[in-house]
Scaffold this active site. Structure first.
Site, PDB file in Angstrom:
ATOM      1  N   LYS A  52      -0.239  37.949  47.129  1.00  9.93           N
ATOM      2  CA  LYS A  52       0.908  38.833  47.371  1.00  9.93           C
ATOM      3  C   LYS A  52       2.122  38.013  47.810  1.00  9.93           C
ATOM      4  O   LYS A  52       3.234  38.243  47.349  1.00  9.93           O
ATOM      5  CB  LYS A  52       0.541  39.899  48.422  1.00  9.93           C
ATOM      6  CG  LYS A  52      -0.444  40.925  47.860  1.00  9.93           C
ATOM      7  CD  LYS A  52      -1.055  41.833  48.913  1.00  9.93           C
ATOM      8  CE  LYS A  52      -2.189  42.656  48.292  1.00  9.93           C
ATOM      9  NZ  LYS A  52      -2.938  43.457  49.247  1.00  9.93           N
ATOM     10  N   GLN A  96      -3.563  44.360  55.584  1.00 12.99           N
ATOM     11  CA  GLN A  96      -4.624  44.090  54.610  1.00 12.99           C
ATOM     12  C   GLN A  96      -5.952  44.694  55.078  1.00 12.99           C
ATOM     13  O   GLN A  96      -6.395  44.469  56.201  1.00 12.99           O
ATOM     14  CB  GLN A  96      -4.773  42.573  54.401  1.00 12.99           C
ATOM     15  CG  GLN A  96      -5.776  42.186  53.337  1.00 12.99           C
ATOM     16  CD  GLN A  96      -5.363  42.635  51.925  1.00 12.99           C
ATOM     17  OE1 GLN A  96      -4.221  42.477  51.515  1.00 12.99           O
ATOM     18  NE2 GLN A  96      -6.311  43.208  51.192  1.00 12.99           N
ATOM     19  N   ASP A 119       2.194  50.099  50.671  1.00 14.33           N
ATOM     20  CA  ASP A 119       0.862  50.239  50.072  1.00 14.33           C
ATOM     21  C   ASP A 119       0.606  51.703  49.678  1.00 14.33           C
ATOM     22  O   ASP A 119      -0.359  52.001  48.969  1.00 14.33           O
ATOM     23  CB  ASP A 119      -0.218  49.794  51.073  1.00 14.33           C
ATOM     24  CG  ASP A 119      -0.869  48.479  50.674  1.00 14.33           C
ATOM     25  OD1 ASP A 119      -0.764  48.108  49.493  1.00 14.33           O
ATOM     26  OD2 ASP A 119      -1.487  47.840  51.545  1.00 14.33           O
TER      27      ASP A 119
END
Ligand SMILES: NC(=O)c1ccc[n+]([C@@H]2O[C@H](COP(=O)([O-])OP(=O)(O)OC[C@H]3O[C@@H](n4cnc5c(N)ncnc54)[C@H](OP(=O)(O)O)[C@@H]3O)[C@@H](O)[C@H]2O)c1
Length: 292
Positions: A52, A96, A119
């Site tokens: 990422k 994460q 997200d």
């Protein structure tokens, strides 16, 4: 059979984003800035976060990686999230997953400011997505929509079978494939571990989206001729012929399923890079205040 090149497509989209960002910056605007929070030392998580950060570079974004050890407490993480919510330098951030067991992920995700939830995991974004309102779409389903669109895959009136009902993939994917619009307008069936006769149901699908986490779950007997198969699964299986001692396979028995398909995604280099790309698209939207 057409092999969907997720990695190539993601690279093209990142270059398009880069051009837009360069133009924004030359017009005096701030570079989009993504932060990623990584707790603990799960190697798969580290590799996802590293990808990422790399994609941020390609897209011309600023990125900040915030690493904390596995003992970082839930309270400390909550405090960090509050700081990120209040940091006007940061447009969007991700925490994460999975988090260490002593941290309640659902509780943590609720603390993320929906305006910075790139997200797309916060219930407010999920609810807005379900109602067809502007929202940060969850990255994996959103990357799959991009793939279908860029490859001009017909979805209108098709029967789409989604295998798996997780909050980050299967469940939102089923909502998005059924929504009014393109890609969408599908008749959707969602199947899971309690479904009877999965094989029979999947055989009726024009589009199969597999997000289960079981290597080679979808076999050639389960797929009808001409189907579109999207393989979300990322599974490590032992392989002594590789340096690492493992290799990645999807949820689809690619070798035997591919010859029957009209389109199919590989693993790796299929859905994975498109997921990261969708995260970049959300971050760009956050920096332009496009959703909120
Ligand atoms: N490519 C990417 O970017 C990306 C992103 C996210 C995830 N993934 C991968 O995608 C896979 C799924 O991820 P996830 O987070 O959605 O997983 P998850 O939360 O574990 O959900 C798995 C789903 O599969 C269903 N399932 C499990 N065993 C089954 C069986 N025998 N028959 C039918 N359904 C079954 C489960 O049903 P129940 O609900 O009944 O338990 C559940 O709904 C994993 O391999 C993951 O690594 C890839």
């Amino acid at each position: 059979m057409i092999l969907i090149d997720g990695a190539g497509l993601a690279e093209d989209i990142l270059q398009e984003i880069r051009q837009e960002v360069d133009l924004m910056v030359s017009n005096g605007k701030k570079r989009p800035h993504l932060a990623a929070v990584l707790i603990g030392d799960n190697p798969a998580s580290l590799s996802y976060v590293t990808n990422k950060v790399k994609s941020c570079e390609t897209a011309g974004f600023k990125s900040t990686l915030i690493k904390r050890d596995g003992n970082f407490s839930e309270n400390e993480l909550a405090q960090l999230i509050e700081e990120l919510n209040n940091d006007s330098e940061i447009d969007g951030y991700i925490v994460q997953l999975p988090l260490p067991r002593h941290i309640d992920a659902d509780k943590i995700l609720l603390l993320i400011d929906p305006k910075k939830d790139v997200d797309g995991f916060h219930p407010l974004n999920f609810g807005r997505m379900a109602q067809g309102l502007p929202a940060f779409l969850p990255a994996t389903p959103s990357g799959i929509l991009q793939m279908l669109e860029r490859y001009k895959i017909e979805t209108d009136g098709k029967h789409c079978v989604v295998i798996g009902r997780s909050n980050i993939v299967g469940n939102p994917m089923s909502i998005l494939m059924a929504r009014k619009g393109y890609p969408g307008n599908c008749t959707v069936t969602i199947v899971h571990s309690r479904t009877h006769n999965i094989d029979e149901i999947v055989r009726q699908a024009d589009i199969v989206i597999a997000a289960i986490g079981i290597p080679k779950f979808v076999t050639s007997e389960m797929v009808k001729d001409g189907a579109v198969v999207i393989d979300v699964g990322i599974n490590r299986i032992a392989d002594t012929s590789t340096k690492s001692g493992f290799r990645l396979v999807g949820d689809v028995d690619f070798e035997n399923v591919a010859p029957k398909c009209s389109f199919i995604t590989p693993v790796p280099k299929g859905v994975g890079p498109m997921t990261v790309c969708a995260l970049m698209i959300n971050t760009l939207k956050a920096s332009k205040s496009e959703i909120y």
